[in-house]
Scaffold this motif. Structure first.
Motif, short mmCIF file in Angstrom:
data_model
loop_
_atom_site.label_atom_id
_atom_site.label_comp_id
_atom_site.label_asym_id
_atom_site.label_seq_id
_atom_site.Cartn_x
_atom_site.Cartn_y
_atom_site.Cartn_z
N LEU A 63 0.83 -1.20 0.00
CA LEU A 63 0.00 0.00 0.00
C LEU A 63 0.86 1.26 0.00
O LEU A 63 0.50 2.27 -0.61
N GLN A 64 2.01 1.19 0.68
CA GLN A 64 2.92 2.34 0.69
C GLN A 64 3.47 2.61 -0.70
O GLN A 64 3.57 3.77 -1.14
N LEU A 66 1.98 1.93 -3.46
CA LEU A 66 0.86 2.49 -4.23
C LEU A 66 0.69 3.98 -3.96
O LEU A 66 0.50 4.78 -4.89
N ARG A 67 0.81 4.38 -2.70
CA ARG A 67 0.65 5.79 -2.35
C ARG A 67 1.77 6.66 -2.91
O ARG A 67 1.57 7.83 -3.22
N GLU A 68 2.95 6.09 -3.09
CA GLU A 68 4.11 6.88 -3.49
C GLU A 68 4.43 6.81 -4.98
O GLU A 68 5.45 7.35 -5.42
N GLU A 70 4.85 7.62 -8.73
CA GLU A 70 5.01 8.89 -9.44
C GLU A 70 4.34 8.82 -10.81
O GLU A 70 4.24 7.75 -11.42
N VAL A 268 3.46 -2.68 -7.14
CA VAL A 268 2.74 -3.07 -5.93
C VAL A 268 2.91 -4.57 -5.66
O VAL A 268 3.12 -5.00 -4.52
#
Length: 369
Positions: A63-64, A66-68, A70, A268
């Motif tokens: 999930l991290q 996915l959030r980061e 670019e 991911v």
């Protein structure tokens, strides 16, 4: 005059429909498409135990990532071989990266195999009941499908599968919908006596006690398929992979789509498969709940097959499983009913959280009384 014009429009529409049907090959016209499990509309409040999704969240590391992500990753085409995921999977499995082929879900690998290894006049063989997409893909290809019946206890019919000698032979282990596994010895016997490709579909292997990775290393006609949909809680990501000798993968690469795995799924998925602790923790919780659910179902009078997947196949004591499926649906609980031979008196029930499982058992108790 107006009446004639309306009649002409109707006839044209009917004829267009007929002409439209002739655009397709005869085998496509004759077949039925694969029907996925029911997906409720977003926001619908249901207990969803019908499509074997993992009830727990994906890896925080995934999930991290996915959030980061670019925007540059989305602007460019992805790596056509999903190299980052291949390397991560290689480290986890202990096989070289070139033994791994990545797909848009393991269904993508199934399509590649059928496309590359079968043709009209050749046989695709599998025991039945099992994952019905094997039949659908075979029909699309125009090959002949041979369905070998399982016995009542779902013992793998090894000798009959060998006798059929398919260009492709599928064995799901753990099998869906039964949850039963084939032994390594049975799979090795198949590999040694089949002239075609043996596909061992291990979609649910993260909940099982054994796997067939060593069989792949011994036989160059074997490929195992795995997915991140079940054990890794990433059904919505659509990422699966196959493990086989590079000589076998070479033919599959020729028929795969150019960029079949998108950049987001690759990034991911690589983080998710590297986080084995998270996957194993969730899998162990599901195993505990699976045992509890089996015990609770048996107390209600169901016959339950021993499962090594994240679901159970439960035989309804009164035989009318469709009635039970519909009654549970009215209570906001979805389970899977298959209207096909050997399954009409059974339900396949995904193992959910303890709270979801308790609600299921309570609902069943209300219906049965």
């Amino acid at each position: 005059m107006e009446k004639c014009k309306l009649r002409y429009q109707f006839v044209t529409t009917a004829q267009s429909t007929c002409r439209f049907m002739t655009f397709f090959r005869p085998n496509i016209n004759a077949m039925s498409g694969y029907v996925p499990g029911e997906q409720p509309l977003p926001g619908t409040q249901v207990i969803k135990l019908n499509t074997n999704e993992n009830p727990y969240p994906p890896s925080p590391a995934a999930l991290q990532v996915l959030r980061e992500l670019e925007g540059e990753l989305l602007r460019r085409y992805p790596d056509p071989m999903a190299g980052a995921f291949r390397e991560a999977a290689s480290q986890v499995l202990g096989v070289p990266a070139d033994w791994i082929l990545v797909g848009n879900g393991s269904d993508d690998l199934l399509t590649m195999i059928i496309r590359a290894c079968s043709e009209p006049g050749q046989r695709v063989v599998y025991p039945m009941p099992t994952y019905v997409l094997y039949r659908t893909l075979t029909q699309i290809q125009g090959a002949e499908f041979v369905e070998v019946p399982y016995q009542e206890n779902y013992t793998l019919p090894v000798e009959s599968l060998i006798e059929a000698q398919g260009a492709v032979t599928f064995v799901a282990s753990p099998n869906s919908p039964s949850g039963t596994v084939a032994s390594v010895e049975q799979l090795e016997k198949l590999a040694a006596h089949l002239s075609g490709v043996l596909v061992i579909d291990e979609a649910y292997v993260d909940f099982a006690e054994t796997n067939a990775l060593e069989v792949v290393k011994k036989y160059d006609n074997v490929i195992i398929l795995r997915t991140l949909s079940k054990g890794y809680s990433l059904a919505g990501l659509r990422l699966g992979f196959g493990v086989a000798n590079p000589a076998l993968l070479e033919g599959l690469i020729k028929v795969k789509d150019s960029y079949n795995v998108d950049a987001v799924a690759c990034a991911v998925g690589a983080a998710a498969i590297a986080d084995q602790d998270h996957k194993n923790t969730n899998a162990n919780m599901i195993k505990v709940s699976r045992a509890q659910m089996a015990d609770d179902l048996q107390k209600l009078g169901f016959h339950v097959l021993p499962s090594q997947a994240n679901f159970l196949l439960a035989q309804f004591p009164e035989g009318n499983a469709e009635f039970l499926y519909k009654s549970l649906k009215e209570r906001g609980i979805l389970v899977r009913y298959f209207n096909q031979p050997q399954l009409m008196d059974k339900l396949r029930i995904t193992v959910g959280t303890p709270e979801q499982n308790d609600a299921l058992i309570k609902g069943l108790g209300e219906v049965l009384t």
